[in-house]
Design a protein around this motif. Sequence first.
Motif, PDB file in Angstrom:
ATOM      1  N   PRO A  50       0.794  -1.231   0.000  1.00 50.65           N
ATOM      2  CA  PRO A  50       0.000   0.000   0.000  1.00 50.65           C
ATOM      3  C   PRO A  50       0.825   1.279   0.000  1.00 50.65           C
ATOM      4  O   PRO A  50       0.432   2.281  -0.578  1.00 50.65           O
ATOM      5  CB  PRO A  50      -0.829  -0.122   1.290  1.00 50.65           C
ATOM      6  CG  PRO A  50      -0.915  -1.578   1.558  1.00 50.65           C
ATOM      7  CD  PRO A  50       0.396  -2.128   1.102  1.00 50.65           C
ATOM      8  N   GLN A  51       2.006   1.250   0.661  1.00 51.07           N
ATOM      9  CA  GLN A  51       2.774   2.502   0.736  1.00 51.07           C
ATOM     10  C   GLN A  51       4.125   2.387   0.050  1.00 51.07           C
ATOM     11  O   GLN A  51       4.994   3.215   0.276  1.00 51.07           O
ATOM     12  CB  GLN A  51       2.919   2.963   2.191  1.00 51.07           C
ATOM     13  CG  GLN A  51       3.141   1.887   3.237  1.00 51.07           C
ATOM     14  CD  GLN A  51       4.536   1.331   3.228  1.00 51.07           C
ATOM     15  OE1 GLN A  51       4.721   0.133   3.046  1.00 51.07           O
ATOM     16  NE2 GLN A  51       5.518   2.173   3.379  1.00 51.07           N
ATOM     17  N   LEU A  52       4.269   1.374  -0.798  1.00 54.36           N
ATOM     18  CA  LEU A  52       5.590   1.113  -1.391  1.00 54.36           C
ATOM     19  C   LEU A  52       6.052   2.199  -2.361  1.00 54.36           C
ATOM     20  O   LEU A  52       7.195   2.633  -2.320  1.00 54.36           O
ATOM     21  CB  LEU A  52       5.562  -0.251  -2.103  1.00 54.36           C
ATOM     22  CG  LEU A  52       6.761  -0.648  -2.954  1.00 54.36           C
ATOM     23  CD1 LEU A  52       8.020  -0.747  -2.112  1.00 54.36           C
ATOM     24  CD2 LEU A  52       6.510  -1.980  -3.648  1.00 54.36           C
ATOM     25  N   VAL A  53       5.171   2.664  -3.227  1.00 54.62           N
ATOM     26  CA  VAL A  53       5.651   3.512  -4.324  1.00 54.62           C
ATOM     27  C   VAL A  53       5.501   5.015  -4.103  1.00 54.62           C
ATOM     28  O   VAL A  53       6.133   5.799  -4.795  1.00 54.62           O
ATOM     29  CB  VAL A  53       4.992   3.127  -5.674  1.00 54.62           C
ATOM     30  CG1 VAL A  53       5.461   1.770  -6.131  1.00 54.62           C
ATOM     31  CG2 VAL A  53       3.491   3.182  -5.587  1.00 54.62           C
ATOM     32  N   TYR A  67      -3.185   9.689  -2.379  1.00 53.88           N
ATOM     33  CA  TYR A  67      -2.450   8.417  -2.358  1.00 53.88           C
ATOM     34  C   TYR A  67      -2.222   7.965  -0.919  1.00 53.88           C
ATOM     35  O   TYR A  67      -2.452   6.798  -0.578  1.00 53.88           O
ATOM     36  CB  TYR A  67      -1.109   8.547  -3.093  1.00 53.88           C
ATOM     37  CG  TYR A  67      -0.486   7.188  -3.328  1.00 53.88           C
ATOM     38  CD1 TYR A  67      -0.716   6.493  -4.500  1.00 53.88           C
ATOM     39  CD2 TYR A  67       0.279   6.571  -2.344  1.00 53.88           C
ATOM     40  CE1 TYR A  67      -0.194   5.226  -4.703  1.00 53.88           C
ATOM     41  CE2 TYR A  67       0.803   5.304  -2.533  1.00 53.88           C
ATOM     42  CZ  TYR A  67       0.566   4.644  -3.713  1.00 53.88           C
ATOM     43  OH  TYR A  67       1.069   3.391  -3.909  1.00 53.88           O
ATOM     44  N   SER A  68      -1.774   8.916  -0.071  1.00 57.64           N
ATOM     45  CA  SER A  68      -1.515   8.575   1.333  1.00 57.64           C
ATOM     46  C   SER A  68      -2.798   8.096   2.010  1.00 57.64           C
ATOM     47  O   SER A  68      -2.792   7.103   2.735  1.00 57.64           O
ATOM     48  CB  SER A  68      -0.974   9.787   2.086  1.00 57.64           C
ATOM     49  OG  SER A  68       0.257  10.160   1.565  1.00 57.64           O
ATOM     50  N   ASP A  69      -3.888   8.830   1.778  1.00 57.58           N
ATOM     51  CA  ASP A  69      -5.161   8.467   2.416  1.00 57.58           C
ATOM     52  C   ASP A  69      -5.604   7.073   1.997  1.00 57.58           C
ATOM     53  O   ASP A  69      -6.020   6.266   2.826  1.00 57.58           O
ATOM     54  CB  ASP A  69      -6.262   9.466   2.032  1.00 57.58           C
ATOM     55  CG  ASP A  69      -6.073  10.809   2.709  1.00 57.58           C
ATOM     56  OD1 ASP A  69      -5.168  10.908   3.567  1.00 57.58           O
ATOM     57  OD2 ASP A  69      -6.816  11.756   2.395  1.00 57.58           O
ATOM     58  N   MET A  70      -5.515   6.807   0.700  1.00 56.57           N
ATOM     59  CA  MET A  70      -5.958   5.496   0.214  1.00 56.57           C
ATOM     60  C   MET A  70      -5.050   4.402   0.775  1.00 56.57           C
ATOM     61  O   MET A  70      -5.531   3.337   1.166  1.00 56.57           O
ATOM     62  CB  MET A  70      -5.982   5.472  -1.317  1.00 56.57           C
ATOM     63  CG  MET A  70      -7.168   6.256  -1.868  1.00 56.57           C
ATOM     64  SD  MET A  70      -7.463   5.922  -3.604  1.00 56.57           S
ATOM     65  CE  MET A  70      -6.550   7.197  -4.348  1.00 56.57           C
ATOM     66  N   ALA A  71      -3.741   4.686   0.854  1.00 55.07           N
ATOM     67  CA  ALA A  71      -2.817   3.695   1.418  1.00 55.07           C
ATOM     68  C   ALA A  71      -3.199   3.390   2.865  1.00 55.07           C
ATOM     69  O   ALA A  71      -3.256   2.218   3.273  1.00 55.07           O
ATOM     70  CB  ALA A  71      -1.381   4.228   1.341  1.00 55.07           C
ATOM     71  N   ILE A  72      -3.497   4.440   3.637  1.00 56.08           N
ATOM     72  CA  ILE A  72      -3.880   4.239   5.045  1.00 56.08           C
ATOM     73  C   ILE A  72      -5.195   3.457   5.116  1.00 56.08           C
ATOM     74  O   ILE A  72      -5.355   2.551   5.937  1.00 56.08           O
ATOM     75  CB  ILE A  72      -4.004   5.606   5.771  1.00 56.08           C
ATOM     76  CG1 ILE A  72      -2.655   6.318   5.795  1.00 56.08           C
ATOM     77  CG2 ILE A  72      -4.526   5.417   7.192  1.00 56.08           C
ATOM     78  CD1 ILE A  72      -2.719   7.780   6.207  1.00 56.08           C
TER      79      ILE A  72
END
Lengths: 472, 91
Positions: free
Chosen positions: A163-166, A250-255
């Motif tokens: 989820p937070q790799l890229v 992106y950050s929100d979706m990753a979280i």
Amino acid sequence: MIFPTLEFALFFLVVLSSHWLLYRFAGIWKWLLLGASYFFYGYWDWRFLGLLAASSILNHACARSMQRFDGARLRKLFLVLAVAFNLGTIAFFKYYGFFVEQAYALAFRFGIPCSLPLLDIVLPVGISFFTFQALSYVIDVYRGVMPPTRHMLDFALYLSFFPQLVAGPIVRARDLAPQLAAFRPPERIDLGRATFLILGGLFKKTVIANYLSQTVVDPVFAYPEAYGAIDTLLAVYGYAVQIYCDFSAYSDMAIGFCLLLGIHIPINFDAPYSATSIQDFWRRWHISLSTFLRDYLYIPLGGSRVGAAGVYRNLMLTFLLGGLWHGAAWTFIVWGALHGVYLCIERAVAGRPAKRAATLTGWRRFGRQCLVFHLVGLSWIFFRSQTFAEAGVMLRNLARWRVTPEFPGTTLLLAIVAGLASQCLDNRRQVRGWDAFNRLPVIAQGLLAAMVLVVILAMGPRGVAPFIYFQF
Amino acid sequence: MKPYGSDDIGLKRRETNAGVPRRRAAVAIAIFCIFAALMNGVSIRDSVALKPYGTVRRAWLFAAEPLATIAERTRLPWLRQTLEQCFHNTD
């Protein structure tokens, strides 16, 4: 594979179902998540999977060696080895071309022959993010903040967790690795928060960021000579909102995806454009990067515990390197330098700007927020421009008030205001909404979320542009 | 030292208390997927057809030919109509 696509939806559904079916079998579960993460990364370019694997092996080996050997010099040697590998990797893939160009330019100016090879190097997606994560791990192990993970698999999973790799957030090993090494599933899933984060992120990215990018930002920054002050201002405001909506989405979706997997990762944005000082802005913008730079660069340099000149030097160095982290170009360095200068001036004028600004209320507070927004907006001109010449034209355009504006001002202003208003989704601001969603009947939850998804997809333009921070 | 956002520790505490039981979350996600697929039927086909994102599009085009044959031979008008609509979007 990017989040707002059908491919990712299918991929995530398979991973989510398998995750909750297999979490009791720790070994299989870890290999499943590692395999999913490598598939996610390899979907762009499988050739860089080797780099990710090599980074996992070398960093873990160095961290384990630091624990195994007691001698301070030997521990330092392994730290230096790991740091050199990480910085060397990022320097080669990201900055080699830039440094060679600068060397040629310098050699040409002084008439010295230069024969450095010019290589066509492809930048691996997310290299800055996973390299910084690896750095945080080895430095924390060296400092004794955390022990190394027991197995290589645990560290490899931490480093490549999809989820937070890229595009971040840059999650510290001490926050994420223990959750992955010994997964303890929460009894309850915060479905309300996850839904708000994922759908809110989708709205910010596919509706606001894409609209602003396609309508005004890309055309104006591509041919700035053709536009006047109003269009340029709209493009600058538009870009300020676009980059926030793009990156925070992106950050929100990753979280949100992590929450559905029962894993907690920290927030990355906290309504940055409501900041009342530049220092406050950096406590709200890309929090995982600013805290990384603070803990691993600014404080080791001496932080604020040195004389005034030392503090200014540390601030400038931190932000120059922060600018360079974003990309190998002088425009990024100037962007970082501008923020460094802002912070130095703030410190010189106000002492502890964030503390003082926090006491402001009413119109004075609003005025400070506007000032900070415009200072940040000015720096975005350099961040977005490809060259200094382009940035110069953009700045000169701000004085061309006689040129008739071309863009639909009202619609654009509405989108800009909507983007700024979307900051109300950050941090805990919607906690009542999360709880209300959690209390809904299960059918209503599914139906409501699906309806919101349909509305978002209907409002967004066709196709989804890659996230801005993928290039970093 | 608080490494991240000031309210993040509050969020961690919330993590353990708030939310819905896991099974209920799974049912809600399943319902969401069904509704989303039903309501987005056309959009999904559009996205498959129009976005040049390799694998799914290739898989769709690979499946399109036998489906076209079925569409021609079927005696079920609703199936023919649905399949034709899919091909229309693919084109």
